[in-house]
Motif scaffolding. Structure first.
Motif, PDB file in Angstrom:
ATOM      1  N   GLN A 129       1.007  -1.206  -0.180  1.00 15.91           N
ATOM      2  CA  GLN A 129      -0.367   0.204   0.106  1.00 15.91           C
ATOM      3  C   GLN A 129       1.075   1.540   0.067  1.00 15.91           C
ATOM      4  O   GLN A 129       1.092   1.797  -1.256  1.00 15.91           O
ATOM      5  CB  GLN A 129      -0.578   0.063   1.258  1.00 15.91           C
ATOM      6  N   ILE A 130       1.715   1.452   0.808  1.00 16.55           N
ATOM      7  CA  ILE A 130       2.651   1.888   1.109  1.00 16.55           C
ATOM      8  C   ILE A 130       3.491   3.066  -0.201  1.00 16.55           C
ATOM      9  O   ILE A 130       3.915   3.526  -1.005  1.00 16.55           O
ATOM     10  CB  ILE A 130       2.962   2.453   2.122  1.00 16.55           C
ATOM     11  N   LYS A 131       3.853   2.163  -0.872  1.00 12.06           N
ATOM     12  CA  LYS A 131       5.141   1.727  -2.311  1.00 12.06           C
ATOM     13  C   LYS A 131       3.840   2.550  -3.305  1.00 12.06           C
ATOM     14  O   LYS A 131       4.325   3.011  -4.725  1.00 12.06           O
ATOM     15  CB  LYS A 131       5.096   0.524  -2.448  1.00 12.06           C
ATOM     16  N   TYR A 140      12.061   6.457   9.373  1.00  7.99           N
ATOM     17  CA  TYR A 140      11.765   5.114   8.730  1.00  7.99           C
ATOM     18  C   TYR A 140      11.836   5.755   7.079  1.00  7.99           C
ATOM     19  O   TYR A 140      10.472   5.684   6.078  1.00  7.99           O
ATOM     20  CB  TYR A 140      10.244   4.638   8.663  1.00  7.99           C
ATOM     21  N   PRO A 141      13.098   6.064   6.972  1.00 13.00           N
ATOM     22  CA  PRO A 141      13.441   6.464   5.100  1.00 13.00           C
ATOM     23  C   PRO A 141      13.544   5.317   4.154  1.00 13.00           C
ATOM     24  O   PRO A 141      13.588   6.139   2.868  1.00 13.00           O
ATOM     25  CB  PRO A 141      15.005   7.125   5.102  1.00 13.00           C
ATOM     26  N   ASN A 142      12.319   4.195   4.446  1.00  6.92           N
ATOM     27  CA  ASN A 142      12.560   3.373   3.200  1.00  6.92           C
ATOM     28  C   ASN A 142      11.037   2.381   2.857  1.00  6.92           C
ATOM     29  O   ASN A 142      10.800   2.484   4.586  1.00  6.92           O
ATOM     30  CB  ASN A 142      13.897   2.094   2.790  1.00  6.92           C
ATOM     31  N   PHE A 143      10.956   1.453   2.660  1.00  8.97           N
ATOM     32  CA  PHE A 143       9.269   0.907   2.864  1.00  8.97           C
ATOM     33  C   PHE A 143       9.577  -0.214   3.365  1.00  8.97           C
ATOM     34  O   PHE A 143       8.877  -0.231   4.020  1.00  8.97           O
ATOM     35  CB  PHE A 143       9.400   0.683   1.298  1.00  8.97           C
ATOM     36  N   ASN A 144      10.381  -0.509   3.933  1.00 10.42           N
ATOM     37  CA  ASN A 144      10.882  -1.922   4.418  1.00 10.42           C
ATOM     38  C   ASN A 144      10.846  -0.752   5.998  1.00 10.42           C
ATOM     39  O   ASN A 144       9.585  -1.948   6.992  1.00 10.42           O
ATOM     40  CB  ASN A 144      12.402  -1.955   4.544  1.00 10.42           C
ATOM     41  N   GLU A 201       7.536  -2.065   8.522  1.00  7.04           N
ATOM     42  CA  GLU A 201       7.480  -1.838  10.562  1.00  7.04           C
ATOM     43  C   GLU A 201       6.857  -1.052  10.944  1.00  7.04           C
ATOM     44  O   GLU A 201       6.148  -1.826  11.898  1.00  7.04           O
ATOM     45  CB  GLU A 201       9.037  -2.739  10.249  1.00  7.04           C
ATOM     46  N   TYR A 202       7.161   0.075  10.820  1.00  9.27           N
ATOM     47  CA  TYR A 202       6.424   0.686  12.144  1.00  9.27           C
ATOM     48  C   TYR A 202       5.478   1.153  11.515  1.00  9.27           C
ATOM     49  O   TYR A 202       4.424   1.143  12.922  1.00  9.27           O
ATOM     50  CB  TYR A 202       7.674   2.319  11.809  1.00  9.27           C
ATOM     51  N   LEU A 203       4.137   1.083  10.504  1.00  9.31           N
ATOM     52  CA  LEU A 203       2.682   1.293  10.319  1.00  9.31           C
ATOM     53  C   LEU A 203       2.835  -0.159  10.712  1.00  9.31           C
ATOM     54  O   LEU A 203       1.617   0.310  10.810  1.00  9.31           O
ATOM     55  CB  LEU A 203       2.733   1.897   9.083  1.00  9.31           C
ATOM     56  N   CYS A 204       3.248  -1.031  10.432  1.00  9.53           N
ATOM     57  CA  CYS A 204       2.332  -2.425  11.073  1.00  9.53           C
ATOM     58  C   CYS A 204       2.325  -2.443  12.242  1.00  9.53           C
ATOM     59  O   CYS A 204       1.087  -2.923  12.981  1.00  9.53           O
ATOM     60  CB  CYS A 204       3.161  -3.768  10.699  1.00  9.53           C
ATOM     61  N   GLU A 205       3.435  -2.061  13.169  1.00  5.19           N
ATOM     62  CA  GLU A 205       3.072  -1.701  14.992  1.00  5.19           C
ATOM     63  C   GLU A 205       2.439  -0.929  15.518  1.00  5.19           C
ATOM     64  O   GLU A 205       1.156  -0.616  15.720  1.00  5.19           O
ATOM     65  CB  GLU A 205       4.511  -1.527  15.380  1.00  5.19           C
ATOM     66  N   SER A 209      -4.685   7.013   5.820  1.00 11.17           N
ATOM     67  CA  SER A 209      -4.697   6.156   5.526  1.00 11.17           C
ATOM     68  C   SER A 209      -4.220   5.345   6.998  1.00 11.17           C
ATOM     69  O   SER A 209      -4.983   4.440   7.290  1.00 11.17           O
ATOM     70  CB  SER A 209      -3.687   5.615   4.440  1.00 11.17           C
ATOM     71  N   PHE A 210      -2.993   5.679   7.517  1.00 14.04           N
ATOM     72  CA  PHE A 210      -2.883   4.527   9.087  1.00 14.04           C
ATOM     73  C   PHE A 210      -2.942   5.932  10.467  1.00 14.04           C
ATOM     74  O   PHE A 210      -2.233   5.660  11.164  1.00 14.04           O
ATOM     75  CB  PHE A 210      -1.593   4.840   8.552  1.00 14.04           C
ATOM     76  N   GLY A 211      -3.380   6.634   9.721  1.00 10.94           N
ATOM     77  CA  GLY A 211      -4.022   7.834  11.013  1.00 10.94           C
ATOM     78  C   GLY A 211      -2.905   8.312  11.276  1.00 10.94           C
ATOM     79  O   GLY A 211      -1.967   8.893  11.169  1.00 10.94           O
ATOM     80  N   GLU A 212      -3.062   9.389  12.560  1.00 13.41           N
ATOM     81  CA  GLU A 212      -2.337  10.554  12.897  1.00 13.41           C
ATOM     82  C   GLU A 212      -0.768  10.368  13.548  1.00 13.41           C
ATOM     83  O   GLU A 212      -0.535   8.587  13.695  1.00 13.41           O
ATOM     84  CB  GLU A 212      -2.234  11.261  14.309  1.00 13.41           C
TER      85      GLU A 212
END
Length: 95
Positions: free
Chosen positions: A16-18, A70-74, A78-82, A58-61
């Protein structure tokens, strides 16, 4: 080892973010890798603001520094999943 459902969530968030990033940057998904830095892909301050707004929608505040921390998709996925899991847990506590 990651739980399979968590891994699926992580991969869906990454996709989604990509996709969102590529739309803002007028790139195809094939032009980016999971480890590419947003800034090495040409992210400007104007596009940063637009992409950040889309992420928040999409992910809230989110912290305003999230793309720098968190300067790349990986890393970002990971941050957004948490972050998303914490939102679900927090919303469950408000019943």
């Amino acid at each position: 080892m990651l739980d399979e459902s968590l891994l699926m969530t992580l991969e869906s968030i990454k996709k989604q973010i990509k996709t969102m990033f590529c739309q803002h940057m007028n790139l195809s998904l094939e032009e980016v890798t999971d480890d590419d830095s947003f800034f090495s892909l040409g992210l400007t301050s104007l596009i940063h603001a637009e992409y950040f707004k889309s992420l928040c929608h999409s992910f809230g505040e989110l912290p305003s520094t999230v793309l720098f921390e968190y300067p790349n998709f990986n890393l970002l996925s990971e941050y957004l999943c948490e972050h998303v899991q914490n939102l679900v847990v927090d919303s469950g506590n408000n019943e």
